[in-house]
Write a protein that holds these residues in place. Structure first.
Motif, PDB file in Angstrom:
ATOM      1  N   PRO A   1      51.548  58.612  55.260  1.00 15.81           N
ATOM      2  CA  PRO A   1      52.449  59.072  54.608  1.00 15.81           C
ATOM      3  C   PRO A   1      52.402  60.241  53.804  1.00 15.81           C
ATOM      4  N   ALA A   2      51.409  61.279  54.195  1.00 17.77           N
ATOM      5  CA  ALA A   2      51.212  62.510  53.842  1.00 17.77           C
ATOM      6  C   ALA A   2      50.576  63.357  54.585  1.00 17.77           C
ATOM      7  N   PRO A   3      50.499  64.607  54.239  1.00 18.20           N
ATOM      8  CA  PRO A   3      50.038  65.501  55.505  1.00 18.20           C
ATOM      9  C   PRO A   3      48.588  65.141  55.729  1.00 18.20           C
ATOM     10  N   THR A   4      48.001  65.165  56.951  1.00 21.63           N
ATOM     11  CA  THR A   4      46.540  64.955  57.457  1.00 21.63           C
ATOM     12  C   THR A   4      45.950  66.005  57.970  1.00 21.63           C
ATOM     13  N   PHE A   5      44.717  66.286  57.551  1.00 22.03           N
ATOM     14  CA  PHE A   5      43.917  67.349  58.193  1.00 22.03           C
ATOM     15  C   PHE A   5      42.541  66.861  58.819  1.00 22.03           C
ATOM     16  N   ALA A   6      41.910  67.457  59.929  1.00 24.04           N
ATOM     17  CA  ALA A   6      40.532  67.055  60.145  1.00 24.04           C
ATOM     18  C   ALA A   6      39.549  68.130  60.600  1.00 24.04           C
ATOM     19  N   ALA A   7      38.370  68.158  60.214  1.00 21.80           N
ATOM     20  CA  ALA A   7      37.660  69.032  60.317  1.00 21.80           C
ATOM     21  C   ALA A   7      36.590  68.829  61.312  1.00 21.80           C
TER      22      ALA A   7
ATOM     23  N   ILE B   1      39.878  64.074  57.186  1.00 27.10           N
ATOM     24  CA  ILE B   1      38.989  63.452  57.827  1.00 27.10           C
ATOM     25  C   ILE B   1      37.891  64.213  58.574  1.00 27.10           C
ATOM     26  N   ARG B   2      36.785  63.789  58.152  1.00 28.74           N
ATOM     27  CA  ARG B   2      35.643  64.562  58.915  1.00 28.74           C
ATOM     28  C   ARG B   2      34.237  63.850  59.297  1.00 28.74           C
ATOM     29  N   GLY B   3      33.214  64.218  59.935  1.00 27.56           N
ATOM     30  CA  GLY B   3      32.106  63.705  60.373  1.00 27.56           C
ATOM     31  C   GLY B   3      30.988  64.316  59.604  1.00 27.56           C
ATOM     32  N   GLU B   4      30.074  63.656  59.296  1.00 28.90           N
ATOM     33  CA  GLU B   4      28.644  64.046  58.670  1.00 28.90           C
ATOM     34  C   GLU B   4      27.740  64.329  59.851  1.00 28.90           C
ATOM     35  N   GLY B   5      27.087  65.667  59.420  1.00 27.72           N
ATOM     36  CA  GLY B   5      25.947  66.027  60.528  1.00 27.72           C
ATOM     37  C   GLY B   5      26.514  66.998  61.630  1.00 27.72           C
TER      38      GLY B   5
ATOM     39  N   VAL C   1      44.404  69.793  63.050  1.00 24.58           N
ATOM     40  CA  VAL C   1      43.083  69.694  63.130  1.00 24.58           C
ATOM     41  C   VAL C   1      42.354  70.984  63.399  1.00 24.58           C
ATOM     42  N   TYR C   2      41.343  71.573  62.548  1.00 21.46           N
ATOM     43  CA  TYR C   2      40.540  72.532  62.751  1.00 21.46           C
ATOM     44  C   TYR C   2      39.072  72.374  63.098  1.00 21.46           C
TER      45      TYR C   2
END
Length: 260
Positions: free
Chosen positions: A95-101, A53-57, A120-121
């Motif tokens: 139900p799987a690994p999640t990552f955030a930028a 998951i990430r945010g634009e801008g 979370v990075y």
């Protein structure tokens, strides 16, 4: 404003309203909830094995979109308990690994989205805190819990009372998130991490996630935590990836995990 794509085992969810720093109103939360449902269905089917998951801008998410909200007649309970909290719980149980930028402003609801994500990075110049005293409001979305866990009561209340913000680098130093890095390197690094996880032993990763959640939620001591680990390991010993990992080790080759 919510976009979902799925390719090569990775689901990518984008908050795409940069003109308002990806602030989320009730309709956007519904869109985000639907995106997680679709990605979770693909994960259950085995076609998605990691999520990003990430945010634009220039911001990840500046919080709730309060444009047009009448503060004298706001349905805060409907927004928080009716929409946000169930979404955060769904995200945490993905139900799987999640990552955030995460870059720029990560406030309120935006902070909650990060708390509900496994890894979370953050950009070194990301911003966290509680500027909500300026609205006559306080920190929500799990932020008070995270700050108190990582920073202690005194520093948390300092941030609440002063509305000051801390940087991504400071947040990582305090143990709030996984890693901090220059903003320009953030997305590529996070995508690469999600891609690696998508080729790994998904059931083993989820078992680890469940053990961490159990330790954290129940405040377990060492030997109670070992019981959780033992149960997880016994269950994993019956999976195809477990057998493949041992066979690959014996043959001195790279394992080919299938997530089963």
């Amino acid at each position: 404003m919510i976009e979902l794509s799925m390719a090569d085992g990775v689901a990518e969810i984008v908050l795409n309203a940069p003109y308002k720093l990806n602030a989320l109103d009730g309709a956007a939360l519904t869109e985000l909830d639907d995106a997680y449902d679709a990605a979770a269905a693909a994960a259950t089917a085995g076609t998605v094995r990691a999520l990003l998951i990430r945010g634009e801008g220039r911001a990840f998410c500046a919080g709730r979109d309060i444009a047009g909200v009448d503060g004298s007649n706001d349905d805060a309970r409907g927004y928080l308990e009716g929409k946000l909290t169930p979404l955060l719980q769904k995200m945490a149980a993905f139900p799987a690994p999640t990552f955030a930028a995460a870059q720029g402003a990560c406030l309120g609801v935006g902070l909650g989205l990060l708390i509900a994500t496994d890894v979370v990075y953050v950009a070194e110049n990301a911003k966290f805190g509680s500027p909500f005293g300026n609205l006559g409001a306080t920190l929500d979305s799990g932020g008070t819990w995270l700050f108190t866990e990582a920073l202690g009561a005194h520093r948390t209340l300092d941030l609440i009372y002063t509305s000051e913000l801390i940087s991504g680098a400071e947040a990582v130093s305090a143990g709030m998130f996984s890693r901090a890095m220059p903003a320009g390197a953030l997305l590529d690094f996070t995508r690469a991490a999600a891609a690696r996880a998508a080729t790994g032993p998904t059931l083993a990763f989820i078992a680890g996630k469940d053990v961490v959640a159990g330790i954290r939620g129940k405040r377990l001591g060492l030997w109670d935590a070992v019981v959780l680990e033992n149960e997880a390991q016994v269950a994993l010993s019956a999976t195809a990836d477990y057998a493949e990992g041992f066979e690959a080790f014996a043959a001195k080759r790279k394992p080919g995990f299938t997530g089963k």
